[in-house]
Design an enzyme around this catalytic site. Structure first.
Site, short mmCIF file in Angstrom:
data_model
loop_
_atom_site.label_atom_id
_atom_site.label_comp_id
_atom_site.label_asym_id
_atom_site.label_seq_id
_atom_site.Cartn_x
_atom_site.Cartn_y
_atom_site.Cartn_z
N CYS A 109 0.84 -1.16 0.12
CA CYS A 109 0.09 0.11 0.07
C CYS A 109 0.86 1.21 -0.03
O CYS A 109 1.56 1.64 -0.92
CB CYS A 109 -1.02 -0.14 1.21
SG CYS A 109 -2.20 1.00 0.94
N ARG A 142 -12.72 6.19 -1.73
CA ARG A 142 -11.69 5.34 -1.45
C ARG A 142 -11.64 4.05 -1.89
O ARG A 142 -12.96 3.63 -2.04
CB ARG A 142 -11.13 5.27 0.00
CG ARG A 142 -10.74 6.45 0.75
CD ARG A 142 -10.30 6.42 2.31
NE ARG A 142 -9.08 5.55 2.32
CZ ARG A 142 -7.84 5.89 2.16
NH1 ARG A 142 -7.59 7.17 1.83
NH2 ARG A 142 -6.92 5.26 2.53
N HIS A 171 -3.41 -5.45 2.22
CA HIS A 171 -2.86 -5.04 3.48
C HIS A 171 -2.88 -6.43 4.57
O HIS A 171 -3.24 -7.28 4.36
CB HIS A 171 -3.70 -4.09 4.11
CG HIS A 171 -3.45 -2.67 3.93
ND1 HIS A 171 -2.16 -2.24 4.54
CD2 HIS A 171 -3.92 -1.57 3.27
CE1 HIS A 171 -2.11 -0.97 4.24
NE2 HIS A 171 -2.99 -0.67 3.82
N1 GLN Z 1 -2.07 6.91 1.66
C1 GLN Z 1 -2.32 6.05 0.61
C2 GLN Z 1 -3.76 5.85 0.14
O1 GLN Z 1 -4.59 6.16 0.85
C3 GLN Z 1 -2.01 4.69 1.38
C4 GLN Z 1 -2.79 4.19 2.76
C5 GLN Z 1 -2.67 2.83 3.03
O2 GLN Z 1 -1.39 2.49 3.08
N2 GLN Z 1 -3.51 2.18 3.24
O3 GLN Z 1 -3.60 5.84 -1.05
#
Ligand code: GLN
Length: 246
Positions: free
Chosen positions: A98, A133, A196
């Site tokens: 990520c 998101r 993740h």
């Molecule tokens: N900051 C990054 C995004 O939101 C990665 C976030 C994360 O590692 N979950 O794209």
């Protein structure tokens, strides 16, 4: 007597980038090596460490985190940009999740700023204002494992991987940018992914793929990992695949 194998795993910034327990992947690699009689040494490089020491690294792991933490880490890693690129070109193993994955590219543009990446991969990441998101469970079909890869993603950034090879085709979920139908990148022994947390415990074949690459690079005589009893892990993986794809 056969040679005693040993690997060094360098965990970059577990104090800053450890969203959803990305750290569990280190434990998974460690156990899967120890169960096979292979020694393992985990070196944590934290925000307090005076130096980023990966000179003897066999595997470099970097997890995910918030934009703020990502920027701190990036500023530190940029000081070692040339060395990290050379390590990747020399078939060094890197697993980046990520936020860590985004850092491997040319840049990560947030709504407020542009974070320069390490340029190990010819990819880039943008945040699209007001776009949702990309969050949820994800299932991939990958060329590097017979087993489907399952995980959980949560990212605002949309990553474009250009001509790079993806980690897998999205069977369920969003992936790199919610549109391409692909997730992650595999380049030499570098894996970047949005999956993740316990990606390795959930995907034992992927973990063994990474360990095998590291062992082959370190020991020319290495002939392959012995088989472990992964009945529980495989049952859990099958359950998730069935739950989201059938
Ligand atoms: N900051 C990054 C995004 O939101 C990665 C976030 C994360 O590692 N979950 O794209």
């Amino acid at each position: 007597m056969s040679e005693k194998y040993s690997l060094n795993i360098v965990h970059l910034y577990p104090d800053l980038l450890n969203l959803y327990g990305d750290k569990g992947n280190i434990e998974c690699m460690r156990k899967r090596l120890l169960w096979r009689g292979i020694d393992v040494n985990v070196i944590e490089c934290t925000n307090q460490s005076p130096e980023i020491d990966f000179e003897n690294a066999d595997i470099i792991f970097v997890g995910g985190g918030s934009d703020r933490e990502q920027e701190i880490v990036c500023n530190k890693l940029l000081k070692k940009k040339a060395e990290l690129c050379a390590y990747a070109e020399d078939n060094g193993v890197i697993v980046a999740v990520c936020g860590g994955y985004q850092l491997l590219g040319k840049y990560y543009k947030t709504e407020k700023t542009e974070i320069e990446g390490l340029g190990i991969l010819d990819i880039y990441t943008d945040s699209i204002p007001n776009a949702p998101r990309l969050i949820g469970n994800i299932v991939l079909e990958s060329e590097i494992t017979a087993q489907k890869i399952v995980g959980f993603e949560n990212h605002g950034g949309r990553t474009v991987i250009g001509s790079h090879k993806p980690l897998g085709k999205v069977i369920y979920g969003k992936g790199n940018n919610g549109e391409s139908g692909y997730e992650g990148v595999v380049y030499k022994n570098v894996i970047g992914t949005y999956l993740h947390g316990p990606i390795f415990p959930k995907n034992p074949q992927l973990c063994d793929y990474v360990l095998t690459n590291a062992l082959k690079r370190r020991y020319k005589a290495f002939e392959g990992l012995t088989t472990l009893d992964d009945e529980l892990e495989n049952t859990a993986n099958d359950y998730i695949v069935d739950r989201f794809t059938k």
